[in-house]
Design a protein around this motif. Structure first.
Motif, PDB file in Angstrom:
ATOM      1  N   GLN A 108       4.380  -0.358  11.687  1.00  0.00           N
ATOM      2  CA  GLN A 108       5.215   0.715  12.221  1.00  0.00           C
ATOM      3  C   GLN A 108       4.455   2.041  12.238  1.00  0.00           C
ATOM      4  O   GLN A 108       3.630   2.307  11.352  1.00  0.00           O
ATOM      5  CB  GLN A 108       6.485   0.873  11.382  1.00  0.00           C
ATOM      6  CG  GLN A 108       7.459  -0.295  11.495  1.00  0.00           C
ATOM      7  CD  GLN A 108       8.114  -0.356  12.857  1.00  0.00           C
ATOM      8  OE1 GLN A 108       8.841   0.550  13.262  1.00  0.00           O
ATOM      9  NE2 GLN A 108       7.845  -1.445  13.582  1.00  0.00           N
ATOM     10  N   SER A 109       4.779   2.862  13.258  1.00  0.00           N
ATOM     11  CA  SER A 109       4.259   4.228  13.382  1.00  0.00           C
ATOM     12  C   SER A 109       5.454   5.151  13.600  1.00  0.00           C
ATOM     13  O   SER A 109       5.792   5.487  14.744  1.00  0.00           O
ATOM     14  CB  SER A 109       3.271   4.336  14.538  1.00  0.00           C
ATOM     15  OG  SER A 109       2.170   3.481  14.353  1.00  0.00           O
ATOM     16  N   PRO A 110       6.138   5.553  12.532  1.00  0.00           N
ATOM     17  CA  PRO A 110       7.355   6.342  12.698  1.00  0.00           C
ATOM     18  C   PRO A 110       7.138   7.699  13.344  1.00  0.00           C
ATOM     19  O   PRO A 110       8.056   8.249  13.953  1.00  0.00           O
ATOM     20  CB  PRO A 110       7.875   6.488  11.262  1.00  0.00           C
ATOM     21  CG  PRO A 110       6.685   6.255  10.395  1.00  0.00           C
ATOM     22  CD  PRO A 110       5.838   5.274  11.125  1.00  0.00           C
ATOM     23  N   ASN A 111       5.939   8.241  13.229  1.00  0.00           N
ATOM     24  CA  ASN A 111       5.617   9.505  13.892  1.00  0.00           C
ATOM     25  C   ASN A 111       4.124   9.546  14.154  1.00  0.00           C
ATOM     26  O   ASN A 111       3.388   8.607  13.815  1.00  0.00           O
ATOM     27  CB  ASN A 111       6.084  10.703  13.059  1.00  0.00           C
ATOM     28  CG  ASN A 111       5.545  10.656  11.638  1.00  0.00           C
ATOM     29  OD1 ASN A 111       4.343  10.578  11.424  1.00  0.00           O
ATOM     30  ND2 ASN A 111       6.454  10.670  10.657  1.00  0.00           N
ATOM     31  N   SER A 112       3.670  10.651  14.729  1.00  0.00           N
ATOM     32  CA  SER A 112       2.271  10.745  15.145  1.00  0.00           C
ATOM     33  C   SER A 112       1.310  10.913  13.981  1.00  0.00           C
ATOM     34  O   SER A 112       0.095  10.894  14.184  1.00  0.00           O
ATOM     35  CB  SER A 112       2.099  11.914  16.113  1.00  0.00           C
ATOM     36  OG  SER A 112       2.464  13.141  15.484  1.00  0.00           O
ATOM     37  N   SER A 113       1.826  11.076  12.772  1.00  0.00           N
ATOM     38  CA  SER A 113       0.938  11.302  11.636  1.00  0.00           C
ATOM     39  C   SER A 113       1.021  10.213  10.566  1.00  0.00           C
ATOM     40  O   SER A 113       0.390  10.336   9.524  1.00  0.00           O
ATOM     41  CB  SER A 113       1.251  12.660  10.989  1.00  0.00           C
ATOM     42  OG  SER A 113       2.586  12.685  10.511  1.00  0.00           O
ATOM     43  N   THR A 114       1.782   9.154  10.822  1.00  0.00           N
ATOM     44  CA  THR A 114       1.973   8.131   9.794  1.00  0.00           C
ATOM     45  C   THR A 114       1.945   6.732  10.400  1.00  0.00           C
ATOM     46  O   THR A 114       2.550   6.493  11.449  1.00  0.00           O
ATOM     47  CB  THR A 114       3.315   8.327   9.058  1.00  0.00           C
ATOM     48  OG1 THR A 114       3.386   9.644   8.541  1.00  0.00           O
ATOM     49  CG2 THR A 114       3.468   7.317   7.927  1.00  0.00           C
ATOM     50  N   ASP A 115       1.253   5.841   9.744  1.00  0.00           N
ATOM     51  CA  ASP A 115       1.292   4.398  10.015  1.00  0.00           C
ATOM     52  C   ASP A 115       1.586   3.687   8.705  1.00  0.00           C
ATOM     53  O   ASP A 115       1.050   4.069   7.655  1.00  0.00           O
ATOM     54  CB  ASP A 115      -0.056   3.884  10.540  1.00  0.00           C
ATOM     55  CG  ASP A 115      -0.203   4.065  12.036  1.00  0.00           C
ATOM     56  OD1 ASP A 115       0.708   4.642  12.648  1.00  0.00           O
ATOM     57  OD2 ASP A 115      -1.234   3.623  12.568  1.00  0.00           O
ATOM     58  N   TRP A 116       2.412   2.643   8.752  1.00  0.00           N
ATOM     59  CA  TRP A 116       2.577   1.811   7.563  1.00  0.00           C
ATOM     60  C   TRP A 116       2.752   0.362   7.977  1.00  0.00           C
ATOM     61  O   TRP A 116       3.118   0.063   9.113  1.00  0.00           O
ATOM     62  CB  TRP A 116       3.730   2.284   6.684  1.00  0.00           C
ATOM     63  CG  TRP A 116       5.095   2.296   7.312  1.00  0.00           C
ATOM     64  CD1 TRP A 116       5.723   3.364   7.871  1.00  0.00           C
ATOM     65  CD2 TRP A 116       6.007   1.196   7.423  1.00  0.00           C
ATOM     66  NE1 TRP A 116       6.967   3.015   8.334  1.00  0.00           N
ATOM     67  CE2 TRP A 116       7.173   1.694   8.067  1.00  0.00           C
ATOM     68  CE3 TRP A 116       5.968  -0.144   7.046  1.00  0.00           C
ATOM     69  CZ2 TRP A 116       8.273   0.874   8.344  1.00  0.00           C
ATOM     70  CZ3 TRP A 116       7.062  -0.958   7.318  1.00  0.00           C
ATOM     71  CH2 TRP A 116       8.191  -0.450   7.960  1.00  0.00           C
ATOM     72  N   ALA A 117       2.470  -0.524   7.048  1.00  0.00           N
ATOM     73  CA  ALA A 117       2.590  -1.961   7.307  1.00  0.00           C
ATOM     74  C   ALA A 117       2.999  -2.669   6.026  1.00  0.00           C
ATOM     75  O   ALA A 117       2.608  -2.270   4.923  1.00  0.00           O
ATOM     76  CB  ALA A 117       1.274  -2.531   7.826  1.00  0.00           C
ATOM     77  N   ILE A 118       3.804  -3.707   6.189  1.00  0.00           N
ATOM     78  CA  ILE A 118       4.151  -4.595   5.083  1.00  0.00           C
ATOM     79  C   ILE A 118       4.006  -6.029   5.571  1.00  0.00           C
ATOM     80  O   ILE A 118       4.019  -6.288   6.782  1.00  0.00           O
ATOM     81  CB  ILE A 118       5.583  -4.361   4.562  1.00  0.00           C
ATOM     82  CG1 ILE A 118       6.608  -4.575   5.689  1.00  0.00           C
ATOM     83  CG2 ILE A 118       5.716  -2.984   3.941  1.00  0.00           C
ATOM     84  CD1 ILE A 118       8.046  -4.515   5.221  1.00  0.00           C
ATOM     85  N   GLY A 119       3.863  -6.954   4.651  1.00  0.00           N
ATOM     86  CA  GLY A 119       3.737  -8.343   5.063  1.00  0.00           C
ATOM     87  C   GLY A 119       3.715  -9.297   3.889  1.00  0.00           C
ATOM     88  O   GLY A 119       3.612  -8.891   2.725  1.00  0.00           O
ATOM     89  N   ALA A 120       3.829 -10.564   4.212  1.00  0.00           N
ATOM     90  CA  ALA A 120       3.793 -11.629   3.211  1.00  0.00           C
ATOM     91  C   ALA A 120       3.105 -12.838   3.818  1.00  0.00           C
ATOM     92  O   ALA A 120       3.143 -13.048   5.037  1.00  0.00           O
ATOM     93  CB  ALA A 120       5.208 -11.987   2.757  1.00  0.00           C
ATOM     94  N   ASP A 121       2.441 -13.610   2.995  1.00  0.00           N
ATOM     95  CA  ASP A 121       1.811 -14.837   3.476  1.00  0.00           C
ATOM     96  C   ASP A 121       1.834 -15.885   2.385  1.00  0.00           C
ATOM     97  O   ASP A 121       1.894 -15.574   1.191  1.00  0.00           O
ATOM     98  CB  ASP A 121       0.376 -14.583   3.961  1.00  0.00           C
ATOM     99  CG  ASP A 121      -0.472 -13.860   2.933  1.00  0.00           C
ATOM    100  OD1 ASP A 121      -0.720 -14.430   1.859  1.00  0.00           O
ATOM    101  OD2 ASP A 121      -0.882 -12.714   3.198  1.00  0.00           O
ATOM    102  N   VAL A 122       1.803 -17.134   2.813  1.00  0.00           N
ATOM    103  CA  VAL A 122       1.691 -18.273   1.902  1.00  0.00           C
ATOM    104  C   VAL A 122       0.597 -19.186   2.440  1.00  0.00           C
ATOM    105  O   VAL A 122       0.376 -19.273   3.653  1.00  0.00           O
ATOM    106  CB  VAL A 122       3.018 -19.053   1.770  1.00  0.00           C
ATOM    107  CG1 VAL A 122       4.063 -18.210   1.079  1.00  0.00           C
ATOM    108  CG2 VAL A 122       3.510 -19.522   3.121  1.00  0.00           C
TER     109      VAL A 122
END
Length: 664
Positions: A309-323
């Motif tokens: 996700q990029s909620p605004n022009s100054s921030t990126d974030w990511a979450i995830g899971a794997d098996v």
């Protein structure tokens, strides 16, 4: 985390689509605000290579050394660390090898028909593919580019004089950028090559591969991609091993689905990889008094979900899971008599289950500052399900572990926490200072924990009681450019708690233990170009210390330097490359990994690429122009009785390669 769930997901991927080249690539573009990580995106087509193994291109990076055992299976050593400490991601997935002696490292599965772009990462600036202990080699395959046409493809034919190598591969796609189907395949073979002294080096091989992949993208951005591939390696000789590999088969299935959501996208990736491997000491070499054969398999199942996700022009974030689940099984047989006899359960039905979760964020603070941080947790469970079964010598693997280490429990559970913080400061006059601090935790690999080889002549026993390996890294880099020049010096240090060291307890008995270690290094890169001519200089040095025993770590490359000079005009390209390495005196003879000290060397290479007509390109390379006899310090010890003077497996002498490629 159960195998049945993962297998079902992977098979659903296969039956749902014909193929999946889904590209998983972390991009840190110089002009982007953040480290933008996306999956399933198109990259530029990499240039065609003349050699069978695309990983050989990494030799132009002095921070990477390539360890040779034979004609195939080059093993990358990144900043003095290799094997289980260097992850290889093939379009975002891991493919574990099936040979306890690493005849088939993951890099041997890089396609020569669809040559991938390669990137080497050395620190944690994303954790979605797991923490980086020593390094990561990222291989990404480009989607086909149609440019308004209904079909696109290429055919390449090449050969080499030293070893009489032959290669032919082809790829053809039909459709458009929104929906396409691609078929690709290739075949290459070579005989034993000669080193600079004219001695034959056991390096012959045959390799065949085939692949089907497809993709579809809806108008709303929903995409589905799939891939099926098979690779068959046969009659592969190894001068650095007491056995050869008459057959290795690899089947890979992969599927990805994703879609835009809110201010970003989500993706779900499933994969399955199965490898069957046979090695013996009689099919491709004169048989001794006893015919020995090892049959081994590995199966990998994986599932990964990510949300960017990029909620605004100054921030990126990511979450995830794997098996991910892995199964390894390898048995050494004595096949001298008509009735094969099991000698050792080398991988006694080893199972590994891993579940991981990650979160990371990148943010701009003002115009000139970028910062990022990430955290990852991995739960790893391992077990040797056949540890209680006995081979012909009446010793079960559990008995071997107990006699070697006093270990009685073969089940292990690891709770690994990794993370990083990073920052980049833009300085005046096109300069940037980058700082990264990270912690990476690695669970010991299947061989380190569970190998159980015990014969009348030698033994190699893993240690189920090994602690996890903790890497604490600091890296500082200053990059800049001015006029036609660019530069980037880097200093780094890696403090390792519970480093897994392989060592010789006796000249014939190999064991594993934990030690504290430290690696530190310096790298410098300088480049210049005027648009027609270009030059680059790159130097790397690393020092590895066993802090428990106050001595050198094994397999540490010497100071290495690479100088290139290139010219290009109207599609024509010519490049000269000079690779140099200093001698290496800091070794660990007790490890059994270092073949001894190594002399320095200098190797000069020439290469070029020339358009002939609208659709044809002629490529050539003259490697080791002065026909030197040389071998990287990290290459395997030579065991070929017909070339007894060689200490390591020598590289080819002078070799001329040529290729003709047709593209449409």
């Amino acid at each position: 985390m159960k195998e049945q769930i993962l297998t079902g997901c992977a098979r659903a991927a296969v039956f749902g689509l014909a193929g999946l080249p889904a590209l998983v690539s972390a991009q840190a573009a110089e002009e982007s605000v953040f480290i933008r990580v996306t999956e399933g995106r198109v990259t530029g087509n990499p240039e065609a290579v003349l050699a069978s193994e695309p990983v050989s291109r990494l030799a132009s990076d002095p921070s990477v050394s390539l360890s040779r055992m034979g004609g195939r299976g080059l093993e990358p050593v990144v900043r003095g660390q290799s094997q289980e400490r260097v992850d290889v991601l093939l379009d975002g997935i891991r493919v574990e090898g099936a040979c306890p002696n690493r005849m088939d490292p993951p890099t041997s599965r890089l396609s020569s028909a669809l040559v991938p772009a390669l990137e080497v990462r050395t620190n944690n600036r994303t954790l979605r593919w797991g923490p980086i202990a020593g390094g990561q080699v990222i291989a990404t395959t480009a989607d086909p580019q149609f440019n308004g046409n209904a079909t696109t493809g290429q055919v390449t034919m090449s050969g080499s004089d030293n070893g009489n190598g032959k290669l032919v591969n082809a790829a053809a796609a039909v459709g458009s950028e929104a929906a396409w189907l691609r078929l690709s395949g290739g075949y290459d073979e070579a005989n034993d090559y000669e080193d600079g002294d004219g001695n034959k080096v056991r390096s012959a091989y045959e390799n065949a591969e085939g692949r089907v992949d497809a993709a579809w993208t809806a108008e709303n951005g929903l995409f589905i991609k799939g891939m099926i591939s098979r690779q068959e390696e046969s009659d592969v000789k190894y001068a650095g091993s007491g056995m050869d590999a008459p057959q290795t088969d690899t089947d890979i299935y992969r599927m990805e689905i994703g879609s835009p959501v809110a201010r970003g996208e989500w993706s779900l990736l499933a994969w399955q990889a199965d490898v069957d491997h046979i090695m013996d000491n009689f099919s491709l070499r004169p048989a001794g008094m006893m015919k020995m054969q090892t049959d081994s398999i590995t199966e990998t199942r994986g599932l990964r979900f990510t949300l960017d996700q990029s909620p605004n022009s100054s921030t990126d974030w990511a979450i995830g899971a794997d098996v991910e689940t892995n199964d390894w099984d390898a048995t050494l047989f004595n096949v001298t008599n008509p009735m094969p006899m099991a000698v050792s359960l080398m991988w006694p039905g080893v199972e590994r289950e891993r579940a991981g979760f990650f979160a990371e964020v990148f943010r701009r603070l003002g115009r000139d500052v970028k910062v990022g941080a990430g955290l990852r947790y991995d739960r790893v469970e391992m077990d040797a399900t056949k540890a209680g079964e006995a081979a012909s010598m009446s010793m079960t693997p559990a008995m071997l572990y107990r006699s070697a280490y006093g270990s009685t429990d073969v089940e292990t559970e690891d709770n690994n926490i990794s993370g990083f913080v990073t920052g980049e400061w833009r300085l005046p006059q096109n300069k940037a200072l980058t700082f990264t601090a990270s912690r990476s935790v690695r669970s010991p690999a299947v061989t380190e924990r569970y190998l159980a080889r015990n014969t009348m002549n030698d033994s190699w026993i893993g240690n189920p009681g090994l602690e996890t390996e903790k890497h604490h890294k600091l890296e500082l880099a200053l990059s800049g450019s001015r006029d036609q020049w660019s530069w980037k010096p880097t200093v780094w240090v890696d403090q390792v708690d519970d480093f897994v060291l392989r060592y010789k307890e006796t000249p014939t008995d190999t064991r594993h233990k934990n030690i504290d270690a430290r690696l530190l290094g310096v790298e410098v890169k300088i480049g210049w170009t005027d648009g027609t001519w270009n030059s680059s200089s790159a130097l790397a040095t690393v020092r590895g210390e066993n802090r428990d025993d106050d001595k050198a770590l094994p397999q540490i490359p010497p100071v290495q330097f690479v100088q290139t000079l290139g010219w290009q005009r109207r599609g024509h390209q010519v490049e000269a490359e000079w690779q140099l390495a200093r001698r290496q005196d800091r070794i660990d003879p007790q490890s059994g990994l270092d073949a001894g000290t190594s002399p320095g060397y200098g190797v000069f290479n020439l290469s070029g690429s020339h358009p002939l007509m609208e659709y044809f390109t002629f490529s050539w390379a003259l490697e080791n122009l002065f026909d030197n006899t040389w071998a990287p310090h990290v290459s395997r010890r030579n065991t070929d009785p017909f070339n007894a003077d060689a200490v390591r497996v020598n590289e080819p002498g002078r070799m001329l390669r040529a290729a003709l490629t047709a593209r449409w």
